[in-house]
Design a protein around this motif. Structure first.
Motif, short mmCIF file in Angstrom:
data_model
loop_
_atom_site.label_atom_id
_atom_site.label_comp_id
_atom_site.label_asym_id
_atom_site.label_seq_id
_atom_site.Cartn_x
_atom_site.Cartn_y
_atom_site.Cartn_z
N ILE A 63 0.88 -1.18 0.00
CA ILE A 63 0.00 0.00 0.00
C ILE A 63 0.91 1.23 0.00
O ILE A 63 1.78 1.36 0.88
CB ILE A 63 -0.90 0.03 1.26
CG1 ILE A 63 -1.76 -1.24 1.32
CG2 ILE A 63 -1.79 1.27 1.25
CD1 ILE A 63 -2.72 -1.30 2.49
N SER A 64 0.75 2.07 -1.00
CA SER A 64 1.59 3.26 -1.03
C SER A 64 0.74 4.49 -1.32
O SER A 64 -0.27 4.42 -2.03
CB SER A 64 2.71 3.11 -2.05
OG SER A 64 2.15 2.89 -3.31
N SER A 65 1.19 5.61 -0.75
CA SER A 65 0.46 6.87 -1.00
C SER A 65 1.44 7.93 -1.45
O SER A 65 2.61 7.90 -1.07
CB SER A 65 -0.25 7.32 0.27
OG SER A 65 0.69 7.77 1.21
N LYS A 66 0.96 8.83 -2.29
CA LYS A 66 1.82 9.94 -2.75
C LYS A 66 0.92 11.02 -3.32
O LYS A 66 -0.29 10.83 -3.50
CB LYS A 66 2.79 9.45 -3.81
CG LYS A 66 2.10 8.89 -5.04
CD LYS A 66 3.11 8.40 -6.07
CE LYS A 66 2.33 7.89 -7.27
NZ LYS A 66 3.04 7.09 -8.19
N ALA A 67 1.55 12.17 -3.61
CA ALA A 67 0.81 13.24 -4.32
C ALA A 67 1.31 13.21 -5.75
O ALA A 67 2.47 12.92 -6.00
CB ALA A 67 1.12 14.58 -3.69
N SER A 68 0.43 13.45 -6.71
CA SER A 68 0.91 13.46 -8.09
C SER A 68 0.29 14.63 -8.84
O SER A 68 -0.86 15.00 -8.60
CB SER A 68 0.60 12.13 -8.77
OG SER A 68 -0.44 12.26 -9.68
N LEU A 69 1.09 15.20 -9.73
CA LEU A 69 0.61 16.34 -10.51
C LEU A 69 0.01 15.83 -11.80
O LEU A 69 0.68 15.13 -12.56
CB LEU A 69 1.80 17.28 -10.79
CG LEU A 69 1.43 18.70 -11.14
CD1 LEU A 69 0.71 19.38 -9.99
CD2 LEU A 69 2.71 19.48 -11.49
N GLU A 70 -1.24 16.13 -12.05
CA GLU A 70 -1.92 15.62 -13.26
C GLU A 70 -1.65 16.55 -14.44
O GLU A 70 -1.14 17.65 -14.27
CB GLU A 70 -3.42 15.54 -13.01
CG GLU A 70 -3.80 14.70 -11.82
CD GLU A 70 -3.56 13.21 -12.02
OE1 GLU A 70 -4.24 12.62 -12.85
OE2 GLU A 70 -2.69 12.63 -11.31
N ASP A 71 -2.05 16.08 -15.64
CA ASP A 71 -1.87 16.89 -16.86
C ASP A 71 -2.49 18.28 -16.71
O ASP A 71 -1.98 19.28 -17.18
CB ASP A 71 -2.54 16.21 -18.07
CG ASP A 71 -1.88 14.87 -18.32
OD1 ASP A 71 -0.77 14.68 -17.78
OD2 ASP A 71 -2.47 14.04 -19.04
#
Ligand code: ADP
Length: 511
Positions: free
Chosen positions: A387-395
């Motif tokens: 189980i991993s969590s992160k923030a990601s920048l979308e297009d």
């Protein structure tokens, strides 16, 4: 359509014609009184149809000629002839104008009659909110007959309410039209939900003089939506309870373990106390351990009660790490029983999202339980749940909080791969095929998305994306405050000792 003229109107008209005839014929005036017939013709257009106007015109012409005949029968002078001709011209022009007015009024009244064909309620309010027009649709929707509605204040009659869930009326492309949802009260006291469109009618210099309102009743649609919403939340609750039912062993263990520890420490305390020289320091430590274990058991029960409760979703600012922290204690034993190892890699500080803690926990529990099921039969490789969590920048440059749940199980059956998020698609003998469908509804109602792809080497990878909440709200729950100050809330688990690395830790469940 033209109504029949009243007796008073006809009498007044006849009296007018008689008075003009008398003055024209018998008063020694040197002016053309016959032009006054034009006034009678114009006035008749208010209550007579085309034929009636022509009849009045003919009577006036005959009266003018008769008067002329009586007064000037013995001498023929150009002056009186000219005056008589002017009178006749005035009657002719007035008749033409009256006929044209009548035609325009009839076409307007035909168009207005069209407004009675629709089931939409249409009415007009003047600047003082007084109703000046009320169509048949309005009679039908609100139960007020036209006669009673006209002249009343719209606010008194309809008791308009603006439902908070619908937001304010929206101004359309130009500045004179609005649209939105309203609640009105009918004559019988029942409330009706309407989609309302308003157009402001402006007079000279753009001053508003009236508001035209078209309202379509959507009460039944709203009731159907409410019923659907209710049925969906019932289903969500039932599915959640049935998933929790599957985890009974795991949950019982989570509660039993601290209870057993409390008993052991209690017995030890007694022994320390019953010694010839009681060891108060040891007793104090044992009591502290009892308190900590009591809190642990109570924490599990609190989480469980929150999950089992049936209530409306309430959105607070939280992190996906908080949700993982809520869920792990409930599924740990299940993983242990199925020889599943857990690897957590939770980014800290975690991005904030706005969500319902119980609903999101339901999604994660569902994904974790599915992953455990998918690994329960495999042999020859490690059963690992990551189980991993992160923030990601979308297009679109928007930030998303991402939670990935990956297993090393059988992988998604290609036969149902494209339908797994649709209700009733299951490969399990005792499965309902509701879990993923409900999970998708929940995630989408949070403005996010959920997807499934094949795992890195084996198994399946489920990814949840939720929009990041930029503004920190004053209603941030305590649990979140705890999670963000101490890094990953997962670090507060009792397994934290076994963690590897700063933000992630690999847990191999003891066999
Ligand atoms: P149910 O668990 O009752 O079958 P779900 O909607 O939760 O309902 O799952 C639907 C189906 O999706 C499952 O029957 C299974 O075939 C597939 N599935 C879900 N999760 C996994 C997973 N982690 N690995 C493989 N298949 C999965």
């Amino acid at each position: 359509m033209m109504g029949r003229p009243t007796g008073l109107q006809v009498a007044l008209m006849l009296a007018g014609v008689a008075v003009i005839f008398a003055i024209d014929t018998f008063a020694p005036l040197d002016i053309e009184i016959a032009v006054l017939y034009a006034v009678v013709v114009i006035a008749s257009a208010d209550f007579l149809g085309r034929r009636g106007i022509l009849l009045v015109c003919a009577v006036c012409v005959l009266q003018t000629l008769l008067s002329y005949g009586i007064v000037h029968s013995e001498s023929f002078e150009s002056g009186p002839v000219l005056r008589a001709l002017i009178g006749l011209c005035a009657i002719g022009i007035a008749t033409l104008a009256a006929l044209r007015n009548r035609a325009a009024a009839e076409s307007l009244s035909d168009q207005a009659a069209l407004l009675d064909l629709t089931h939409d309620a249409i009415f007009v309010r003047d600047r003082n909110d007084v109703i000046t027009y009320w169509n048949a649709g309005a009679e039908e929707l609100y139960g007020w007959p036209r006669k009673e509605a006209l002249g009343q204040k719209a606010s008194d009659l309809l008791k308009t309410k603006y439902p908070p869930s619908a937001g304010p009326m929206k101004q359309l492309d130009d500045s004179s039209r609005w649209q939105g949802e309203l609640i009105h009260t009918r004559r019988d006291g029942l409330e009706v939900w309407v989609v309302s469109r308003w157009a402001v009618q402006r007079g000279e210099r753009g001053r508003p003089i009236a508001t035209m309102e078209i309202n379509s009743g959507i009460t039944e649609q709203k009731q159907a939506e409410d019923a659907l919403h209710h049925a969906r939340s019932q289903l969500e609750h039932v599915t959640r309870i049935s998933t929790l039912g599957e985890l009974t062993a795991s949950i019982a263990h989570e509660v039993n373990q601290p209870l057993a520890a409390i008993v052991t420490n209690g017995e030890a305390s007694l022994r320390w106390l019953l010694r010839d020289e009681p060891n108060i320091e040891e007793v104090r430590r044992a009591v502290e351990r009892m308190i900590a274990n009591g809190r642990r058991a109570s924490d599990v029960i609190t989480r469980l009660r929150a999950l089992a409760r049936k209530g409306n979703p309430s959105h607070t600012v939280l992190t996906l790490n908080d949700i993982v922290a809520d869920v792990i204690p409930l599924v740990e034993r299940e993983m242990l029983n199925n020889d599943v190892a857990l690897r957590l890699d939770l980014q800290a500080p975690a991005p904030l999202v706005l969500g319902d803690r119980v609903q999101l926990a339901q999604v994660v529990i569902n994904l974790v339980v599915n992953a455990i099921h998918a690994m329960s039969q495999i042999g020859g490789r490690r059963r690992l749940l990551s189980i991993s969590s992160k923030a990601s920048l979308e297009d679109s440059n928007s930030q998303m909080a991402v939670l990935e749940i990956e297993d090393t199980g059988t992988g998604i059956d290609p036969k149902i791969a494209s339908d797994i998020f649709t209700a009733f698609h299951t490969t399990k003998a005792d499965g309902m095929g509701m879990g993923l469908s409900i999970s998708r509804t929940i995630v989408e109602s949070h403005g996010g998305s959920i997807s499934a792809t094949p795992g890195d080497r084996w198994g399946a990878l489920f990814t949840i994306r939720l929009p990041v909440q930029q503004q920190v709200d004053a209603t941030v729950p305590n649990s979140h405050a705890r999670g963000s100050t101490s890094g990953s809330p997962a670090a507060t688990f009792r397994h934290a000792d076994e963690s590897v690395g700063q933000n992630g830790f690999d847990l191999q469940s003891p066999r």
